[in-house]
Design an enzyme around this catalytic site. Sequence first.
Site, mmCIF file in Angstrom:
data_model
loop_
_atom_site.group_PDB
_atom_site.id
_atom_site.type_symbol
_atom_site.label_atom_id
_atom_site.label_comp_id
_atom_site.label_asym_id
_atom_site.label_seq_id
_atom_site.Cartn_x
_atom_site.Cartn_y
_atom_site.Cartn_z
ATOM 1 N N CYS A 32 57.234 32.482 46.159
ATOM 2 C CA CYS A 32 56.320 31.602 46.892
ATOM 3 C C CYS A 32 56.649 30.149 46.520
ATOM 4 O O CYS A 32 55.763 29.322 46.344
ATOM 5 C CB CYS A 32 54.857 31.972 46.681
ATOM 6 S SG CYS A 32 54.376 32.124 44.983
ATOM 7 N N CYS A 73 57.945 43.558 39.573
ATOM 8 C CA CYS A 73 57.061 42.387 39.616
ATOM 9 C C CYS A 73 55.943 42.614 40.637
ATOM 10 O O CYS A 73 55.776 41.853 41.587
ATOM 11 C CB CYS A 73 57.847 41.129 39.970
ATOM 12 S SG CYS A 73 59.131 40.746 38.795
HETATM 13 C C1 LIG Z 1 54.867 36.471 41.988
HETATM 14 S S1 LIG Z 1 54.158 37.540 40.853
HETATM 15 C C2 LIG Z 1 54.122 39.045 41.757
HETATM 16 C C3 LIG Z 1 53.060 39.113 42.833
HETATM 17 C C4 LIG Z 1 52.920 40.500 43.453
HETATM 18 N N1 LIG Z 1 54.179 40.973 43.982
HETATM 19 C C5 LIG Z 1 51.882 40.541 44.534
HETATM 20 O O1 LIG Z 1 52.214 40.557 45.719
HETATM 21 O O2 LIG Z 1 50.709 40.580 44.199
HETATM 22 C C6 LIG Z 1 55.447 37.804 39.717
HETATM 23 C C7 LIG Z 1 55.191 38.910 38.710
HETATM 24 O O3 LIG Z 1 56.381 39.100 37.951
HETATM 25 C C8 LIG Z 1 56.001 39.670 36.712
HETATM 26 N N2 LIG Z 1 57.134 39.595 35.774
HETATM 27 C C9 LIG Z 1 57.703 38.494 35.250
HETATM 28 N N3 LIG Z 1 58.695 38.816 34.403
HETATM 29 C C10 LIG Z 1 58.766 40.172 34.396
HETATM 30 C C11 LIG Z 1 59.572 41.120 33.699
HETATM 31 N N4 LIG Z 1 60.536 40.717 32.850
HETATM 32 N N5 LIG Z 1 59.351 42.429 33.910
HETATM 33 C C12 LIG Z 1 58.384 42.835 34.761
HETATM 34 N N6 LIG Z 1 57.589 41.986 35.467
HETATM 35 C C13 LIG Z 1 57.768 40.669 35.273
HETATM 36 C C14 LIG Z 1 54.804 38.818 36.338
HETATM 37 O O4 LIG Z 1 54.011 39.484 35.376
HETATM 38 C C15 LIG Z 1 54.104 38.652 37.691
HETATM 39 O O5 LIG Z 1 53.083 39.587 37.852
#
Ligand SMILES: C[S@@+](CC[C@H](N)C(=O)[O-])C[C@H]1O[C@@H](n2cnc3c(N)ncnc32)[C@H](O)[C@@H]1O
Length: 442
Positions: free
Chosen positions: A391, A251
């Site tokens: 968050c 993520c």
């Molecule tokens: C809170 S954001 C991450 C922010 C990032 N860590 C940053 O600091 O910029 C959560 C992320 O989880 C990803 N995500 C959600 N479900 C996912 C999955 N099944 N596999 C991979 N990534 C996933 C979303 O696309 C999103 O970009």
Amino acid sequence: MGNINRSTKSFSDNGGWAPESHAWDRAVAQVERYLRTPSKLGDQWELTDGDAPSGHQRWLVWGVFRHWLRFNDLLNRRLRRPPRPRIQALMLVALAELEIADAAREAQVIHFAVEKAKRLSAAEGRLVNAVLRGILRDPPPREDLAWRTSHPDWLVERWGKFFDEASLAALMEWNQRPAEHFLHWLDRGEPADPAGLEATEWAGFYRITESGWDAAMAAVQSGRACIQDPATRHPVALAGIQPEESVIDLCAAPGGKTLCQVWALQGRGELLAVDLPGKRLDRLRSNLRAVRAHFSQLALVVCGVDILDPVDSESLSRSHFDAKPGADARLFDVVVLDAPCSNTGVIRRKPDVRVRLEPVDFERLPDLQLALLLRGADCLRPGGRLVYSTCSIDTEENRGVVDAFLRERSDFKLKAERLSFPWREGHDGGAAFLLTHKYLTS
Ligand SMILES: C[S@@+](CC[C@H](N)C(=O)[O-])C[C@H]1O[C@@H](n2cnc3c(N)ncnc32)[C@H](O)[C@@H]1O
């Protein structure tokens, strides 16, 4: 009319009111688009036709979303049937402008909105005139803080179970303030050009003042800094990443925390950054370009994978790198999982969150977060460190998920946690947990 802090930046606070017709039109178009097809405000900016949104357009749209529930309630109480979305959007934008208008300016704002509506039809011009004047004239239908700060009643009720009255009031007021922006300086020392950057109590974080954007963007383009709230320091700090370690950032997009991990590794070690394929992954790649140039030896791989898809689990291994042979050649020293969440800790930064959230999200999200966390644990070598962060300020998505995880994985233990509440810390809210595999720590 306003009940928001008058120190709020107003792009029209320049002596006389100068309507910026183009900014209004584009703000109305953007709000109309949301009314027709709701989507995240962050994604909406990317849809704005070609050129970047002006400061005034952004200010108007953010104002609309910051007061969405109150504004729509005020409008709906005066409308016998829903107007077409263009007119609803026009009135919402006018209310955002009226929010900081003094009595002398109110008439000008209404006149401006009515002239715009008249171009659609004379009847709609009259409607806009009557509705906006009525709202200004009559006392507000409710006075309570939830209504004044545009928070849904169900959310306030929910928070009332976890936070005392004073904290809850402080949170709702906090969410109405325009967000401050910070530069996170990741290199040693401090930015070469600190013009317009104010040091803060959080080491490495500088408040970006109005004159600081050139210096901030230069620092970002050098790969030595990113724009990031101080709350984001906790997950990477808890991970305690050392040079030469192998790290998987699940993520990862758009990459704020990935950048911090690169700096913690000092460009030495292995870092696999993973997110779902799509636009966010493209942003992750582009956000890592500058730091790649800075650390030319860095073993950094970006991978588009749904981490819950078992077929694709091959991708979540160190096979991307020239791994040293050994029992754990496929597993990582550190796993960082910055999970998708309700965003309740960052509502001042994403004012549309409270409009889109639904009670069912607090059932759906913890299930997803637990599944992601369990998947993350499978990528960790025995004795390794797993960091889970959100968050969100809501306990179900934080300690609730961690406790559920520990019930399933008794070979892990909770080593440390950091909870940030905006009204207490003075920055965004969120949570970070360090889970260690008992192999080495018991
Ligand atoms: C809170 S954001 C991450 C922010 C990032 N860590 C940053 O600091 O910029 C959560 C992320 O989880 C990803 N995500 C959600 N479900 C996912 C999955 N099944 N596999 C991979 N990534 C996933 C979303 O696309 C999103 O970009």
